[in-house]
Design a protein around this motif. Structure first.
Motif, PDB file in Angstrom:
ATOM      1  N   ALA A  42       0.818  -1.215   0.000  1.00 50.99           N
ATOM      2  CA  ALA A  42       0.000   0.000   0.000  1.00 50.99           C
ATOM      3  C   ALA A  42       0.850   1.263   0.000  1.00 50.99           C
ATOM      4  N   ALA A  43       2.142   1.145  -0.301  1.00 49.02           N
ATOM      5  CA  ALA A  43       3.025   2.311  -0.198  1.00 49.02           C
ATOM      6  C   ALA A  43       2.607   3.438  -1.148  1.00 49.02           C
ATOM      7  N   ALA A  44       2.100   3.100  -2.325  1.00 52.38           N
ATOM      8  CA  ALA A  44       1.637   4.160  -3.239  1.00 52.38           C
ATOM      9  C   ALA A  44       0.405   4.856  -2.673  1.00 52.38           C
ATOM     10  N   ARG A 104       9.411  16.218   4.485  1.00 52.95           N
ATOM     11  CA  ARG A 104      10.469  15.300   4.889  1.00 52.95           C
ATOM     12  C   ARG A 104       9.969  13.879   5.063  1.00 52.95           C
ATOM     13  N   TYR A 105       8.721  13.718   5.476  1.00 52.46           N
ATOM     14  CA  TYR A 105       8.184  12.380   5.665  1.00 52.46           C
ATOM     15  C   TYR A 105       8.250  11.566   4.371  1.00 52.46           C
ATOM     16  N   LEU A 106       7.714  12.138   3.286  1.00 50.13           N
ATOM     17  CA  LEU A 106       7.693  11.394   2.022  1.00 50.13           C
ATOM     18  C   LEU A 106       9.051  11.386   1.343  1.00 50.13           C
ATOM     19  N   ASP A 107       9.858  12.418   1.522  1.00 46.69           N
ATOM     20  CA  ASP A 107      11.218  12.361   0.981  1.00 46.69           C
ATOM     21  C   ASP A 107      11.928  11.117   1.505  1.00 46.69           C
ATOM     22  N   ASP A 108      11.852  10.910   2.821  1.00 50.84           N
ATOM     23  CA  ASP A 108      12.506   9.755   3.428  1.00 50.84           C
ATOM     24  C   ASP A 108      11.853   8.460   2.975  1.00 50.84           C
ATOM     25  N   TYR A 109      10.525   8.438   2.973  1.00 53.64           N
ATOM     26  CA  TYR A 109       9.791   7.198   2.682  1.00 53.64           C
ATOM     27  C   TYR A 109      10.020   6.739   1.244  1.00 53.64           C
ATOM     28  N   ILE A 110       9.955   7.658   0.313  1.00 57.83           N
ATOM     29  CA  ILE A 110      10.219   7.294  -1.088  1.00 57.83           C
ATOM     30  C   ILE A 110      11.660   6.823  -1.236  1.00 57.83           C
ATOM     31  N   GLY A 111      12.591   7.516  -0.567  1.00 65.32           N
ATOM     32  CA  GLY A 111      13.982   7.082  -0.604  1.00 65.32           C
ATOM     33  C   GLY A 111      14.183   5.707  -0.011  1.00 65.32           C
ATOM     34  N   TYR A 112      13.424   5.385   1.019  1.00 58.49           N
ATOM     35  CA  TYR A 112      13.497   4.050   1.640  1.00 58.49           C
ATOM     36  C   TYR A 112      13.196   2.957   0.616  1.00 58.49           C
ATOM     37  N   TRP A 113      12.169   3.157  -0.207  1.00 53.64           N
ATOM     38  CA  TRP A 113      11.786   2.129  -1.182  1.00 53.64           C
ATOM     39  C   TRP A 113      12.677   2.119  -2.414  1.00 53.64           C
ATOM     40  N   TRP A 127       3.055   0.685  -7.532  1.00 54.67           N
ATOM     41  CA  TRP A 127       3.007   1.713  -8.583  1.00 54.67           C
ATOM     42  C   TRP A 127       3.636   2.999  -8.078  1.00 54.67           C
ATOM     43  N   ILE A 128       4.930   2.963  -7.814  1.00 51.17           N
ATOM     44  CA  ILE A 128       5.586   4.076  -7.132  1.00 51.17           C
ATOM     45  C   ILE A 128       5.863   5.266  -8.048  1.00 51.17           C
ATOM     46  N   ASP A 141      -6.165   1.280  13.382  1.00 49.53           N
ATOM     47  CA  ASP A 141      -5.652   2.341  12.509  1.00 49.53           C
ATOM     48  C   ASP A 141      -4.913   1.748  11.313  1.00 49.53           C
ATOM     49  N   TYR A 142      -5.504   0.755  10.691  1.00 51.07           N
ATOM     50  CA  TYR A 142      -4.840   0.011   9.620  1.00 51.07           C
ATOM     51  C   TYR A 142      -4.623   0.919   8.409  1.00 51.07           C
ATOM     52  N   ASN A 143      -3.364   1.147   8.079  1.00 51.16           N
ATOM     53  CA  ASN A 143      -2.997   2.132   7.061  1.00 51.16           C
ATOM     54  C   ASN A 143      -2.702   1.438   5.739  1.00 51.16           C
ATOM     55  N   HIS A 144      -3.767   1.074   5.036  1.00 55.95           N
ATOM     56  CA  HIS A 144      -3.639   0.248   3.831  1.00 55.95           C
ATOM     57  C   HIS A 144      -4.479   0.814   2.694  1.00 55.95           C
ATOM     58  N   SER A 145      -4.783   2.118   2.767  1.00 60.17           N
ATOM     59  CA  SER A 145      -5.732   2.687   1.817  1.00 60.17           C
ATOM     60  C   SER A 145      -5.599   4.202   1.853  1.00 60.17           C
TER      61      SER A 145
END
Length: 833
Positions: free
Chosen positions: A140-142, A155-164, A193-194, A469-473
């Motif tokens: 569900a990362a996309a 900064r949150y998404l900068d790091d997260y996208i870099g992680y993947w 679908w990143i 708090d399931y974060n899948h959507s």
């Protein structure tokens, strides 16, 4: 005399590092730095300053028509939401309340993994055995990227996208049935679908340079699906379970309902189409030599996928995209069942306009319609709800937020971007979105879990301590980009095309972060609700730029993207893996809690899963929570989130903070500036030091004057680093610095600068270790692109335990453009064989 760290923690003492460093004072100010080797209270060294980064990103100029406090209700740390989210006002309370709840889901999902990789967004609040390092799951990362793209803090998404794409999320994984035997890296564990998500994010925040810097990795991610491409069919195949769909109408028709059903599906093929189009757009935006030709090739690949999908997956008779079994199916027959994944091609504008009849199934009582739907397979299928109530996880009927998000995104695209058609309209979008909002309840409170019964008001896949708090959507993205019609654009424009019911007399979105600006859109039919005129008005940075009487789509120029780069901060207390150092201990801990969870990189305010330390049920008059860094560590900016369950564990009335001195005793942390002065429920406590120190340990004692338990949801120690520098401590392939007890060994450190910078390195080591540079260390001007190598002689104590890693910290001071001093650091583990 050697100090035993375990004994000292029990007795309340440990050794303190010898160096005092630059610090932070109240926000926006600078502070002087104590000289190396000095003690708290000594005169500071002249000319050295450090940065106190803002606690939250600045909102900037905007409108102030809505009552933000009332809309947020009792959400903890309301200041975070005020700084980060767009505020909405909707006449539908179910959708409005779910919107604010879903921002809490995102905040809870934010996990700080450490200085190396920073932030990720988790799917589950607690760890699961099949996740990538630090708990990431790419399924569900996309969705996470599309949802969090509306946050002001980039900064949150900068790091997260870099992680993947660059970090451990792109690293190798076992090719097993449990972790997907078809792929060998975490970013391909599930369909993903990143590139499309990255472009959607860049179209929202306008930071195209960041997206363009990811092009090589995005191309590599796209190419790594090649092993699942069938040259004869011209499509990718996938196993349903690795579409995050364990049991489906497709897989039930194979000999292995869980791992079986490999086939050509509208999922991975649509994802690869969308990513190819996104990569082509990025290449044209970059405009390097050869990029146009390369973009043409990606467009051609996308067109080929589109042609072959129409040939093989589109069922002309049933007017729907369907799964085609890969094996024992030489005629390439489509299965009889319509599955919700058949709506996916519209998510990426892949489906031709002539196929819109598929959408008649969305509201068909025998199709996907349900009071808490849509369903994941049509009701007329013999597999509808087969075994679905016998346990998780079956995607053959239950209402699944993951798929609902995709379907509503696709529907918004159809209604806004495609020619008019007669099968669905804005009333259908609203009806499905409202049904989706109504699933977000449990015991009358906002809630989201893994899957909902399509016809009954209850979650059916909902494990305690697992599904909260399931974060899948997505949900908020559907409100902003669909219902309210804020359509992000790649250029200096914004499109507004609301899908709200025509009978609504008002709605608003206020201070939405867009291209570095604050965008507000208000609709007030009679002009009385908001008191700022009738009709639809659009405001940019607090200034009205457009007004019209109706809700017809409009495209507006907003101008150049505003600059909003935020400082790079790291938390030295975080230990998400809960192994080694930093090591948390406490004088007493309630058996269901853990000191380690106070520094696990999360800040959760839930009863379950537990992610906190509390002293509930303690017989002590007060209790302490202490953290051992394992190595001298700079401290200047502490943040504490106290846990308050409204019952037995409450916000303390006061607290004490101590550091360990060179005398082996605890001392009050000097020069504290606290905000707020005394703790308040639901408020993050920040402690800035007049002069920063370097210490090996900290201790916190929180007190309630009337007695009773206290708790800590998160304890952090933040430091602003120099983004121009890259540091390494050289290690063998196993990642451990080899040392020999009692003997000096050579350790090499490096500093690389992207721009000319003055640097000064220091190697900090644990108690009773020694680290001496082979040459005298002076501040050095490091030119752009150059690397400074420094060699050290490191001696571990003779009684060092073998096979017990100990941290070494490379610390580098550097000067910024305004003479401020950064403190940048990296930690490596040393171990005796």
């Amino acid at each position: 005399m050697a100090l035993d760290r375990r004994r000292l923690f029990r007795s309340g003492a440990a050794a303190m590092g010898a160096v005092a460093l630059s610090s932070a004072v109240p926000p926006g100010a600078t502070a002087l730095e104590s000289a190396p080797g000095s003690h708290p209270g000594e005169a500071p060294a002249a000319g050295k300053r450090s940065i106190a980064s803002p606690l939250y990103p600045a909102v900037g100029p905007g409108t102030a028509f809505l009552d933000h406090q009332s809309l947020l209700g009792d959400l903890p740390e309301a200041e975070w939401y005020e700084a980060n989210i767009p505020f909405v006002d909707l006449p539908d309370a179910a959708i409005r309340d779910t919107y604010y709840y879903r921002w809490r889901v995102i905040k809870h999902a934010l996990k700080y993994t450490g200085p190396q990789e920073g932030w990720i967004l988790s799917e589950f609040l607690g760890p699961v055995g099949y996740s990538a390092p630090h708990g990431g799951i790419n399924a569900a990362a996309a969705h996470h990227i599309r949802e969090a793209r509306w946050l002001r803090d980039h900064r949150y998404l900068d790091d997260y996208i870099g992680y993947w794409l660059r970090g451990s999320g792109s690293g190798p994984k076992p090719a097993t049935d449990f972790l997907n035997k078809n792929t060998t890296d975490w970013a391909h564990q599930y369909s993903f679908w990143i590139a499309d998500a990255v472009v959607a994010r860049a179209s929202t925040d306008g930071r195209w340079e960041h997206a363009l810097g990811l092009l090589d990795e995005l191309e590599r991610q796209w190419r790594r699906w090649v092993p699942q491409f069938d040259d004869e069919v011209g499509l990718y195949w996938q196993t349903p379970v690795w579409d995050a769909m364990e049991y489906t109408a497709s897989s039930y028709q194979s000999d292995d309902p869980y791992h079986g059903g490999e086939g050509f599906r509208p999922t991975l093929n649509a994802y690869q189409y969308g990513d190819a189009k996104a990569i082509a757009a990025l290449l044209r935006c970059r405009g390097h030599r050869g990029d146009e030709a390369k973009a043409d090739r990606y467009d051609e690949r996308a067109r080929a996928l589109q042609v072959h999908q129409e040939r093989w997956l589109w069922d002309e008779e049933d007017q729907f995209y369907k799964h085609v079994m890969r094996d024992e199916n030489p005629e390439r027959r489509r299965i009889a069942d319509r599955e919700q994944i058949g709506f996916l091609p519209w998510y990426f504008h892949m489906a031709p306009a002539g196929n819109a009849a598929a959408w008649a199934q969305l509201r068909d009582p025998e199709g996907f319609s349900a009071p808490f739907g849509p369903t994941t397979v049509e009701r007329r299928s013999p597999w509808f709800m087969y075994q679905a109530l016998e346990g998780c996880c079956r995607w053959n009927g239950p209402s699944w937020p993951f798929a609902t998000s995709q379907t509503l995104t696709a529907l918004a695209n159809l209604l806004i971007d495609y020619p008019a058609q007669s099968h669905v309209d804005r009333t259908d979008y609203y009806a499905v979105l409202r049904a989706y909002a109504l699933t977000h309840r449990k015991d009358g409170k906002p809630y989201v879990a893994e899957a909902h019964h399509p016809d009954e008001d209850r979650w059916i896949y909902d494990g305690r301590g697992h599904s909260e708090d399931y974060n899948h959507s997505t949900f908020n993205d559907l409100v902003l980009s669909g219902l309210l019609g804020i359509r992000s654009q790649p250029d200096a424009t914004v499109a507004v095309a609301p899908l709200v019911p025509l009978e609504w007399d008002h709605f608003a979105v206020e201070n939405l972060p867009y291209h570095g600006h604050n965008l507000s859109v208000f609709f007030d039919r009679g002009g009385r609700h908001y008191g700022h005129g009738a009709g639809l008005s659009v405001w940019l940075n607090g200034r009205q730029i457009h007004r019209q009487a109706d809700l017809k789509p409009v495209k507006l120029t907003i101008g150049k993207t505003g600059q909003h780069t935020l400082p790079h901060e790291v938390d030295d207390l975080a230990n998400v893996e809960q192994k080694g150092y930093p090591l948390a201990r406490a004088s007493y801990t309630f058996p269901l809690d853990s000191p380690a969870k106070a520094i696990d990189g999360q800040d959760l305010h839930l009863d379950t899963p537990s992610s906190r330390w509390t002293n509930y049920d303690s017989s002590n008059a007060s209790d302490w929570l202490a953290v051992d860094f394992g190595v001298p560590t700079p401290v200047s900016d502490l943040r504490i989130s106290f846990y308050d369950d409204g019952g037995g564990v409450r916000t303390p009335d006061s607290y004490e903070l101590q550091c360990l001195g060179q005398d082996g005793r605890w001392h009050p942390l000097p020069g504290q500036h606290r905000t707020p002065q005394t703790p308040r429920p639901g408020t993050l406590n920040r402690i800035l030091l007049e002069r920063a120190i370097t210490t090996t340990a900290l201790r916190l004692t929180a007190i309630r004057t009337s007695g009773g338990a206290v708790g800590v949801a998160a304890w952090q120690s933040w430091r602003t680093e120099d983004p121009r520098l890259t540091l390494t401590i050289e290690t063998p392939p196993n990642g451990l610095v080899p040392v020999e007890p009692g003997r000096a060994v050579k350790v090499t450190t490096t500093i690389t600068a992207t721009t000319t910078t003055v640097v000064g390195p220091q190697l900090l080591v644990p108690d009773n270790w020694k680290a001496l540079p082979q040459h005298t260390i002076h501040p050095t001007t490091l030119k752009a692109g150059k690397t400074l190598h420094t060699r050290w002689l490191v001696t571990a104590p003779t009684d060092l335990a073998h096979h017990l890693p100990q941290p070494l910290r490379l610390l580098v001071r550097s000067r910024g453009k305004k003479a401020e001093q950064f403190v940048t650091s990296i930690v490596a583990q040393a171990q005796a064989d």
